[in-house]
Design an enzyme around this catalytic site. Structure first.
Site, PDB file in Angstrom:
ATOM      1  N   GLU A   1      48.942  39.570  33.724  1.00  0.00           N
ATOM      2  CA  GLU A   1      48.083  38.791  34.621  1.00  0.00           C
ATOM      3  C   GLU A   1      48.906  38.091  35.685  1.00  0.00           C
ATOM      4  O   GLU A   1      49.936  37.483  35.409  1.00  0.00           O
ATOM      5  CB  GLU A   1      47.194  37.791  33.878  1.00  0.00           C
ATOM      6  CG  GLU A   1      46.095  37.175  34.769  1.00  0.00           C
ATOM      7  CD  GLU A   1      45.265  38.245  35.510  1.00  0.00           C
ATOM      8  OE1 GLU A   1      45.706  38.695  36.583  1.00  0.00           O
ATOM      9  OE2 GLU A   1      44.189  38.603  35.016  1.00  0.00           O
TER      10      GLU A   1
ATOM     11  N   ASP B   1      40.528  41.052  35.444  1.00  0.00           N
ATOM     12  CA  ASP B   1      39.394  40.505  36.199  1.00  0.00           C
ATOM     13  C   ASP B   1      38.453  41.616  36.667  1.00  0.00           C
ATOM     14  O   ASP B   1      37.655  41.417  37.577  1.00  0.00           O
ATOM     15  CB  ASP B   1      39.884  39.692  37.395  1.00  0.00           C
ATOM     16  CG  ASP B   1      40.654  40.532  38.406  1.00  0.00           C
ATOM     17  OD1 ASP B   1      40.946  41.712  38.112  1.00  0.00           O
ATOM     18  OD2 ASP B   1      40.974  40.013  39.496  1.00  0.00           O
TER      19      ASP B   1
END
EC number: 3.2.1.55
Length: 499
Positions: free
Chosen positions: A222, A298
């Site tokens: 991430e 996401d």
């Protein structure tokens, strides 16, 4: 008579041969807590459903199981069920018993309700392969496609140790974000550094990179794709060239590693093994325990790739355990098989495509400038019109197992799809153009001639709609994706080109 030690050795070999990847992980003390594959069972005793397909003709579904315990998927059952229609993969079942199944990815931070909503599902026939000579299908992820489970059981959270592997197509990739398999946020939103730990494969260069031009195996943690302990270049992480690729990422408190190698070989290389990234937020990790395939945490869904099998473990697997898993993968003997079917369309031939829809049987695929359309062509037509409806078949620019169609009146220009409209454009030499201009003919969906499937988007086919040409899917958001007359509109009789 064999001495006892030899008998014991033979028994151990037989056990290893019979064991599946997740049996091997369990014997190493790091059991699989999620196991996904559309090609085979990952436990030697597994007989349950591997995946589910849904056909367009009546929305019926079918669960595909292995042919035998621990065996290869029953591709023949899928082929029969999906005959004369199209099918999508709706669910990839978790074989571990933890019900960590993967289904259509929902809206997330990247593709919220106002930016596309649900991700696409993969075509059930986009990635045919064989395992020990038996046909099976992988998961062909085109951009926009993704699978996810945000409510899992036993998947590592926080800084807990985990391992994961995936068998991928090492030649199917791009620089989009992000072709991942592994641990992600449960909210489908970016919640900060260290909230993911997933395998990444591709050529994205915004963050870390490997050696050469890629593609590389890296880790999506991430807010960064990492090949080492910084966002920079790790020259020990090589460009991958294998057709079938084993990718491994594993992590434990203060330490993580990347490994990989050809899925048909017997060894794995270690490309990184060391401390967590020095950037703030990655030590300790903050994993959340969702599982993603083909997308970022996401739901960023611009990447492409092909997934055949993979698993996630509880605990940090030993290299020796992963080496045994790799030996099992090699023993499965992944191999390529034909991407085409139906009446042969030979490289080097000059062809025409006649529509088979009742309204339009005198119309042929042609072009006016860059626009592909259908026009009425017969013996009385002008030479210019006949030529615009004639195409030279060449080896696929993006995959030589399929074909590309060169314009006979504009040499060097090819039929390609752009925003899912068919165009005739000059070859610019780019990877994107080559893939957009590559098509895989199959038997016509209405029983006549051929249907021409887009290699890079295998849910999409040549279609004439209101006399214009599209790369259309069997149902979708665009008017040219209408299900009415789909089978007829995507079936063409392929004949010799006009003289």
């Amino acid at each position: 008579m064999y001495p006892f030690s030899s008998l014991l050795a033979l028994c151990l070999v037989a056990t290893l041969v019979a064991a599946g990847p997740c049996d091997i992980y369990a014997s190493g003390g790091t059991p699989c807590v999620a196991a996904h594959s559309t090609t085979r069972a990952l436990f030697s005793a597994f007989t349950g459903s591997l995946y589910q397909v849904k056909r367009a003709s009546d929305s019926a579904t079918l669960n595909i199981a292995p042919l035998s315990a621990g065996g290869v998927a029953n591709a023949a059952a899928q082929d029969s069920f999906c005959a004369s229609t199209t099918c999508l993969i709706t669910t990839i079942f978790d074989q571990s018993g933890n019900a960590n199944h993967l289904t259509q990815a929902p809206p997330g931070g990247f593709n919220g309700p106002d930016a596309g909503g649900l991700d696409n599902l993969a075509a059930a026939t986009g990635a045919p392969v064989t395992l020990n000579g038996q046909k099976a299908y992988g998961v062909f992820v085109a951009p926009g496609t993704g699978y996810r489970n945000d409510k899992t059981t036993k998947i590592a959270t926080g800084d807990a140790a985990q391992g994961m592997y995936a068998v991928l197509d090492g030649t199917h990739f791009n620089g989009g974000c992000c072709f991942d398999y592994g641990n992600a946020e449960t909210s489908a939103h970016d919640t900060g550094n260290g909230h993911m730990e997933a395998i990444y494969f591709g050529t994205e260069t915004t963050w870390g990179t490997g050696n050469g031009n890629g593609p590389w195996i890296m880790a999506d943690l991430e807010n960064g794709l990492f090949s080492g302990n910084t966002t920079g270049k790790n020259t020990a992480d090589p460009t991958q060239t294998a057709r079938f690729l084993t990718a491994v990422v594993k992590g434990e408190p203060g330490h993580w590693a990347i490994r990989g190698g050809s899925a048909t070989g017997t060894t794995l290389g270690t490309f990184y093994s060391g401390g967590r990234p020095t950037v703030a937020g990655y030590n300790p990790m903050h994993k959340e325990g969702a599982i993603i395939l083909g997308i970022g945490g996401d739901n960023s869904n611009g990447a492409q790739g092909t997934f055949y099998e993979g698993a996630m473990t509880s605990g940090f697997p030993a290299d020796a355990t992963e080496n045994s898993v790799q030996a099992n993968i090699a023993a499965a003997k992944y191999a390529t098989t034909s991407l085409t079917s139906g009446p042969a369309i030979s490289v080097g031939s000059a062809v025409s495509f006649r529509a088979t829809t009742a309204c339009c049987t005198t119309r042929f695929i042609a072009h006016t400038g860059a626009q592909v359309n259908t026009q009425v062509v017969d013996s009385t037509s002008t030479s210019a019109l006949k030529l615009s409806a004639s195409w030279t078949v060449v080896a696929g620019l993006g995959n030589s197992a399929c074909v590309s169609f060169e314009s006979r009146d504009t040499p060097g220009s090819f039929i390609r799809h752009f925003d899912f409209e068919l165009m005739v454009n000059a070859n610019d030499g780019s990877k994107q153009f080559a893939e957009d201009a590559t098509f895989c003919p199959q038997a016509g969906l209405n029983g006549q001639g051929n249907s021409i499937r887009a290699w890079g988007y295998p849910t999409r086919f040549f279609r004439h709609f209101n006399d214009l040409g599209y790369a259309a899917s069997n149902g979708g958001v665009d008017t040219f994706d209408a299900t009415s007359l789909f089978n007829d509109d995507v079936s063409f009789v392929v004949s010799a080109a006009f003289a």
